[in-house]
Scaffold this motif. Structure first.
Motif, PDB file in Angstrom:
ATOM      1  N   LEU B  13       0.831  -1.201   0.000  1.00  0.00           N
ATOM      2  CA  LEU B  13       0.000   0.000   0.000  1.00  0.00           C
ATOM      3  C   LEU B  13       0.866   1.252   0.000  1.00  0.00           C
ATOM      4  CD1 LEU B  13      -2.754  -0.985   2.580  1.00  0.00           C
ATOM      5  CD2 LEU B  13      -2.994  -0.736   0.114  1.00  0.00           C
ATOM      6  N   ILE B  14       1.881   1.241   0.831  1.00  0.00           N
ATOM      7  CA  ILE B  14       2.763   2.398   0.910  1.00  0.00           C
ATOM      8  C   ILE B  14       3.494   2.571  -0.415  1.00  0.00           C
ATOM      9  CG2 ILE B  14       4.826   3.308   2.061  1.00  0.00           C
ATOM     10  CD1 ILE B  14       2.479   3.458   3.867  1.00  0.00           C
ATOM     11  N   GLN B  15       3.879   1.455  -0.981  1.00  0.00           N
ATOM     12  CA  GLN B  15       4.613   1.535  -2.241  1.00  0.00           C
ATOM     13  C   GLN B  15       3.744   2.167  -3.325  1.00  0.00           C
ATOM     14  OE1 GLN B  15       7.691  -1.248  -2.980  1.00  0.00           O
ATOM     15  NE2 GLN B  15       6.620  -1.968  -4.774  1.00  0.00           N
ATOM     16  N   VAL B  16       2.481   1.756  -3.369  1.00  0.00           N
ATOM     17  CA  VAL B  16       1.578   2.345  -4.355  1.00  0.00           C
ATOM     18  C   VAL B  16       1.358   3.826  -4.044  1.00  0.00           C
ATOM     19  CG1 VAL B  16      -0.766   2.303  -5.257  1.00  0.00           C
ATOM     20  CG2 VAL B  16       0.462   0.167  -4.878  1.00  0.00           C
ATOM     21  N   PHE B  17       1.199   4.108  -2.766  1.00  0.00           N
ATOM     22  CA  PHE B  17       1.009   5.492  -2.326  1.00  0.00           C
ATOM     23  C   PHE B  17       2.161   6.370  -2.815  1.00  0.00           C
ATOM     24  CE2 PHE B  17       2.153   8.645   0.940  1.00  0.00           C
ATOM     25  CZ  PHE B  17       0.985   9.385   1.032  1.00  0.00           C
ATOM     26  N   ILE B  18       3.371   5.866  -2.626  1.00  0.00           N
ATOM     27  CA  ILE B  18       4.537   6.650  -3.056  1.00  0.00           C
ATOM     28  C   ILE B  18       4.595   6.717  -4.579  1.00  0.00           C
ATOM     29  CG2 ILE B  18       7.064   6.787  -3.017  1.00  0.00           C
ATOM     30  CD1 ILE B  18       6.981   5.461  -0.276  1.00  0.00           C
ATOM     31  N   LEU B  19       4.303   5.609  -5.192  1.00  0.00           N
ATOM     32  CA  LEU B  19       4.373   5.566  -6.652  1.00  0.00           C
ATOM     33  C   LEU B  19       3.432   6.578  -7.287  1.00  0.00           C
ATOM     34  CD1 LEU B  19       5.572   4.189  -9.098  1.00  0.00           C
ATOM     35  CD2 LEU B  19       3.767   2.485  -8.968  1.00  0.00           C
ATOM     36  N   ARG B  20       2.284   6.788  -6.652  1.00  0.00           N
ATOM     37  CA  ARG B  20       1.355   7.764  -7.198  1.00  0.00           C
ATOM     38  C   ARG B  20       1.925   9.175  -7.100  1.00  0.00           C
ATOM     39  NH1 ARG B  20      -3.689   5.712  -8.342  1.00  0.00           N
ATOM     40  NH2 ARG B  20      -4.409   3.973  -7.076  1.00  0.00           N
ATOM     41  N   ARG B  21       2.909   9.346  -6.255  1.00  0.00           N
ATOM     42  CA  ARG B  21       3.413  10.689  -6.002  1.00  0.00           C
ATOM     43  C   ARG B  21       4.807  10.945  -6.562  1.00  0.00           C
ATOM     44  NH1 ARG B  21      -0.331   9.144  -2.903  1.00  0.00           N
ATOM     45  NH2 ARG B  21      -1.807  10.575  -1.947  1.00  0.00           N
ATOM     46  N   VAL B  22       5.506   9.896  -6.904  1.00  0.00           N
ATOM     47  CA  VAL B  22       6.792  10.090  -7.587  1.00  0.00           C
ATOM     48  C   VAL B  22       6.691   9.387  -8.933  1.00  0.00           C
ATOM     49  CG1 VAL B  22       8.066  10.153  -5.433  1.00  0.00           C
ATOM     50  CG2 VAL B  22       7.840   8.008  -6.648  1.00  0.00           C
ATOM     51  N   ARG B  23       7.529   9.778  -9.824  1.00  0.00           N
ATOM     52  CA  ARG B  23       7.321   9.259 -11.157  1.00  0.00           C
ATOM     53  C   ARG B  23       7.908   7.865 -11.335  1.00  0.00           C
ATOM     54  NH1 ARG B  23       9.049  12.413 -16.581  1.00  0.00           N
ATOM     55  NH2 ARG B  23       8.800  10.680 -18.017  1.00  0.00           N
ATOM     56  N   SER B  24       8.877   7.565 -10.518  1.00  0.00           N
ATOM     57  CA  SER B  24       9.693   6.410 -10.847  1.00  0.00           C
ATOM     58  C   SER B  24       9.388   5.211  -9.955  1.00  0.00           C
ATOM     59  CB  SER B  24      11.162   6.833 -10.712  1.00  0.00           C
ATOM     60  OG  SER B  24      11.911   5.830 -10.089  1.00  0.00           O
ATOM     61  N   ARG B  25       9.283   4.087 -10.558  1.00  0.00           N
ATOM     62  CA  ARG B  25       9.065   2.873  -9.789  1.00  0.00           C
ATOM     63  C   ARG B  25      10.266   2.528  -8.924  1.00  0.00           C
ATOM     64  NH1 ARG B  25       4.664  -0.361 -11.217  1.00  0.00           N
ATOM     65  NH2 ARG B  25       3.535   0.534 -12.956  1.00  0.00           N
TER      66      ARG B  25
END
Lengths: 820, 163
Positions: B13-25
């Protein structure tokens, strides 16, 4: 203090954040009660809240569906990259991470026993400054727990995206990165030699990860669901049959039946879904398991299996399990006096689903649940020979009344009100703009659901002409347009699409319905019958969050001229109350299709009636003459009851009537001079005396006054007025009108008149009485199934449906005898 | 649920949360790992009930830090423009995404200021409670209630206007 508080809070405005907090369940119990009270008292506030709820639903849906960022082309997938990053050259930060990981990796090689790991964790936490060790070690111990606990939803959405990007790689299993790392490390310690020949370390590693998981999970007690999940992910997704490996333990208790139904379901997964495999298959499997569970429970509930075929598999389940079927509670109406309620007001209802559903129970030799029995839907299922209005008549339907002594209580009267809608000849019917919304979720798999839908659609297709348009939208795990609107003459094309429909996935009903309405609106034709026809077993479980949102949308569309009809299919999962409510919101009708015959009846023989509305918002109000009527009771229509003031309120929605439809309502009347059932032993109020004398000695003035206000009828002589038993008023709107028209008909009855009952009357009585018996009514003490049979046999005529009714009554009698 | 299980559930969940906010996987993966490393290095450990909020808050801080240190990374809103372009590509969820209203809501959400947008996303994408959002955004719970309600009303009005 409390009062002050409440008064103060009555001024609640839309800007009050408590409204949102309430809808998001963030209020304390007290605050919630308080607000709910205010909502109940204040219709404006209720409207605001409802409006807000819709907004919140839309926002939630939009945000939850927000796509994840795709990786740019120079960036590989998150997970493979995570693995690659260990070996490839990396930026400084990554490199240090990689070093750390390698450190952990070696560390773990050293301690391969799980008990030691725990000790190491403790030690690591206290001694080692790099607490990172503890993460991985603790995690590796809990590896299996982790697998189960992973959040499925986020996992799926995440992997959907991923898989659509790297097509050349097999779909990775949903795993958190830490776990992937950990798995890899485990493999590194125990299985590195077994790695495939693949050159890329990343690929071999991930492949290894998968095989590791397969073997490691088998002996442990992870769930079947998970095991299947894993198995499937390691295989090319489109391969049809399930591996019948011994570890998929759900096969064991279910036996051949499972395999039989299992394979075609899986093969129904379209190859095009392969890339979404990680997402699709588990849900297919869930559906599949649900079906198996049902099969199993059906089978277990049969004490003595009645038939066995050669392979020993039980044939079609004779017992019907109702626990999964939702029926709204129906409370039987008791007798009321005209003094208590001078008017009886209700909305008409042309639905017939209840009888088709009851028939399903009776055919299987069961008694239907009481709340599945709707008297009006039984009565209205059958054709009555009421005279239709002339084609040139002003009103689109004719009203007929008939009164006779009540067949099940000779002291009472039974008044039948029959309405017959204008017939529209097939060749004169308006064009059809139909959008079929077909539920293709996994629960539609059984023979009497999707396959029957397909046959029904094929039948209807034959009826279409060049004027008509038809589109098909399906919804399963996602909504898709199977057939964009085409002319009714493209039969071959339509049939191709129909035959290609297959059941899979869960039910994203909301997305489907939206798409269907979009297409209907695109093809909207003012002169046509514009209709979305939903074919479902009623299992909406994904998508628009609650019924209310759905109802609001359907209502909105109905106002814009696209009506909604619902055809319910199948057994189990049958959500009667829900489907009926939805179709009512959509100005539509609701039918239950259990056989191909029923489909033909609704879609072929009654095409115009089912699909072409001739009047909408049809309401009936009956005014009872208290000088003749001591008490009355409407049979059925319990959930169609309207308040007396709703009758003249054109904003109040009511039922629709289709071309050629008949609607029948029955009133059981207790004439003055006969005791009202249930009131015999109650003392009369000493103050009621004056009123009572009114009953005995007709007083013409009183009813006249009342009629005055309700009807422009004051010119009628009081004598004639007093001869009236009751006065029937009907309001309706033309399909495209907003103002209602009024029709009226007085009902007379002479006590000693020797008038025979018409066969329509007898048959309507038979169907109503049958319904009352099935509902275990409190008002039919002296009547039984044999009375039903006698009435029905007297009036059966040559009608196929009526003959079937007689047969089912006979069957019910036999079943009852057997029980006793 | 053990603390361990909670953490594992939150990882993605956190990973998706961050991914939505930064461009890079890659960046999302790193920041996520960093957040969890920090979680485990907390002394005393974060209590179970607070882990979720703590992680979201840390993730937000990490994202902010990473922007400061990496000028090349685009801002959230630019990311979203990027998403808009991407969205036109056919997708198996095309039908869902083509839904005009949903797209409109997403667009309008992005027009809101940071606070309003963030409460919406924390509520509806991350399903945080008011209390948790208060902790993540370091604002009183009442402020969160106002912000969220206001955001919803603003969106509603904007959708009405746009229609």
């Amino acid at each position: 203090m409390n009062d002050n508080n409440q008064n103060h809070e009555k001024k609640i405005t839309i800007a009050d954040p408590r409204l949102t907090a309430y809808l998001l369940n963030e209020l304390s119990a007290d605050e919630k009660d308080n607000l709910e009270k205010q909502i109940a008292e204040n219709s404006d506030l209720a409207k605001m809240v409802a409006d807000l709820e819709i907004t919140i639903g839309a926002i939630r849906q939009a945000l939850q569906n927000e796509p994840l960022p795709e990786t740019s082309s120079n960036e590989s997938d998150l997970f493979p990259k995570a693995v690659e990053s260990e070996t490839d050259s990396l930026p400084v930060a990554e490199e240090t991470l990689a070093k750390r990981r390698k450190g952990r990796w070696r560390f773990k090689m050293a301690i391969s026993v799980a008990v030691l790991v725990f000790i190491a964790v403790t030690v690591a936490i206290f001694i080692d400054s790099g607490k990172r060790y503890s993460i991985d070690l603790a995690r590796s111990v809990n590896n299996d727990v982790i697998n189960e606990q992973n959040n499925e939803v986020s996992r799926r959405s995440f992997y959907n995206r991923q898989n659509s990007i790297d097509i050349d790689e097999k779909p990775l299993e949903p795993k958190s990165r830490l776990e992937v790392l950990k798995q890899k490390e485990l493999i590194g310690s125990s299985r590195i030699n077994a790695s495939p020949t693949d050159q890329k370390s990343s690929k071999s590693n991930s492949a290894n990860t998968r095989s590791e998981k397969m073997t490691s999970s088998a002996p442990q007690d992870s769930t079947n669901a998970q095991r299947l999940d894993l198995d499937l992910n390691t295989k090319p997704v489109a391969s049809p049959p399930m591996p019948s490996s011994p570890e998929s333990s759900i096969q064991a208790p279910i036996g051949e039946n499972r395999t039989m139904s299992g394979s075609p379901l899986l093969s129904a997964v379209e190859p095009s879904m392969t890339n979404d495999g990680g997402n699709m298959l588990p849900s297919v499997l869930n559906e599949e398991r649900a079906i198996f569970r049902k099969e199993k429970s059906v089978r277990e509930s049969i004490m003595k299996p009645q038939k066995k075929n050669d392979s020993g598999v039980t044939a079609v389940a004779p017992q019907i399990i109702v626990e999964n079927e939702g029926y709204a509670k129906i409370a039987e109406k008791s007798f009321v006096t005209p003094k208590e309620e001078p008017f009886s007001t209700f909305s008409i209802d042309v639905d017939t689903a209840s009888w088709a559903n009851i028939r399903r129970f009776l055919t299987a030799g069961n008694r239907p649940p009481e709340d599945a029995v709707k008297i009006e839907e039984i009565v209205n299922y059958f054709k009555y020979d009421y005279k239709a209005p002339d084609e040139k008549a002003k009103d689109p339907f004719a009203v007929h009344t008939e009164t006779a002594p009540c067949p099940w209580c000779a002291d009472h009267l039974l008044v039948k009100i029959g309405i017959k809608g204008k017939e529209i000849k097939l060749e004169k019917r308006p064009p059809l703009n139909l959008v079929f919304l077909v539920d293709t979720s996994g629960s539609m798999y059984s023979e009497n659901k999707l396959p029957l839908v397909k046959k029904s659609l094929a039948e209807l297709t034959e009826m279409l002409t060049v004027k008509d348009r038809i589109a098909i939208v399906t919804y399963g795990s996602d909504a898709r347009v199977a057939l964009d609107s085409v002319s009714g003459t493209e039969t071959a094309h339509i049939l191709d699409v129909v035959n290609g429909l297959s059941a899979r996935g869960s039910t994203a009903g909301a997305a489907g319905i939206k798409t269907a309405y979009q297409i209907a609106r695109k093809q909207f034709d003012k002169t046509a019958a514009n209709r979305v026809i939903l074919c479902t077993d009623g299992d909406f479980n994904v998508g628009m969050t609650n019924n209310q949102d759905l109802e609001k949308m359907i209502e909105k569309e109905a106002k814009s001229g696209v009506y909604l009809s619902i055809l319910g299919f199948g057994m189990g999962n049958y959500k009667d109350d829900r489907l009926a409510t939805l179709s009512n919101r959509g100005n539509g009708n609701y039918g239950y299709i259990d056989t191909l015959d029923e489909a033909r009846r609704l879609l072929v023989q009654n095409l115009t009636g089912t699909l072409i509305t001739i009047a909408k918002d049809v309401k009936i109000q009956v005014d009872f003459n208290p000088n003749r009527v001591a008490g009355y009771r409407l049979l059925g229509y319990e959930d169609r009851h309207l308040a007396a003031e709703d009758f003249n309120n054109d904003k109040k929605d009511a039922g629709e009537i289709g071309a050629g439809h008949t609607v029948t309502a029955l009133y059981e009347i207790v004439p003055v001079g006969v005791d009202l059932p249930g009131t015999g032993r109650i003392d009369q109020s000493r103050y009621a005396e004056t009123n009572n004398s009114d009953n005995g000695k007709p007083d013409a003035k009183k009813p006249e006054e009342k009629k005055d206000s309700a009807k422009p009828n004051s010119s009628v002589s009081s004598e004639k007025l007093n001869a009236e038993l009751m006065f029937v008023k009907i309001r309706y709107k033309q399909p495209d009108a907003t103002k209602s028209n009024l029709m009226t008909a007085p009902v007379f009855y002479k006590k000693d008149a020797k008038v025979g009952m018409s066969s329509d009357y007898k048959f309507a009585c038979a169907t109503a009485l049958f319904g009352l018996i099935l509902r275990d009514s409190a008002y039919i003490e002296n009547a039984g199934l044999t009375d039903v049979l006698k009435l029905a046999e007297d009036s059966v005529g040559n009608d196929k449906d009526r003959k079937e009714f007689v047969e089912l009554v006979k069957k019910a009698i036999i079943n009852k005898d057997r029980e006793q | 649920m053990t603390k361990q299980e909670i953490e594992n559930e939150l990882y993605e969940l956190i990973q998706v949360f961050i991914l939505r906010r930064v461009r890079s996987r890659d960046k999302a993966a790193d920041l996520t790992q960093e957040a969890f490393l920090r979680l485990l290095s907390q002394v005393p450990p974060i209590v179970r009930e607070k882990i979720r909020a703590w992680l979201y808050r840390t993730a937000r801080n990490l994202i902010t830090d990473s922007y400061r240190h990496d000028e090349r990374t685009k801002t959230v809103s630019e990311n979203l423009e990027y998403l808009e372009q991407k969205k036109t590509e056919p997708d198996f969820r095309a039908v869902l995404e083509s839904n005009e209203e949903q797209k409109m809501i997403l667009d309008l959400t992005n027009e809101l200021d940071d606070d309003h947008r963030e409460v919406l996303r924390l509520k509806f994408q991350e399903n945080l409670s008011y209390q948790e959002m208060a902790e993540v955004l370091d604002k009183p719970k009442t402020t969160i209630a106002w912000l969220l309600h206001e955001s919803i009303l603003r969106l509603r009005d904007k959708v009405k206007v746009a229609k």
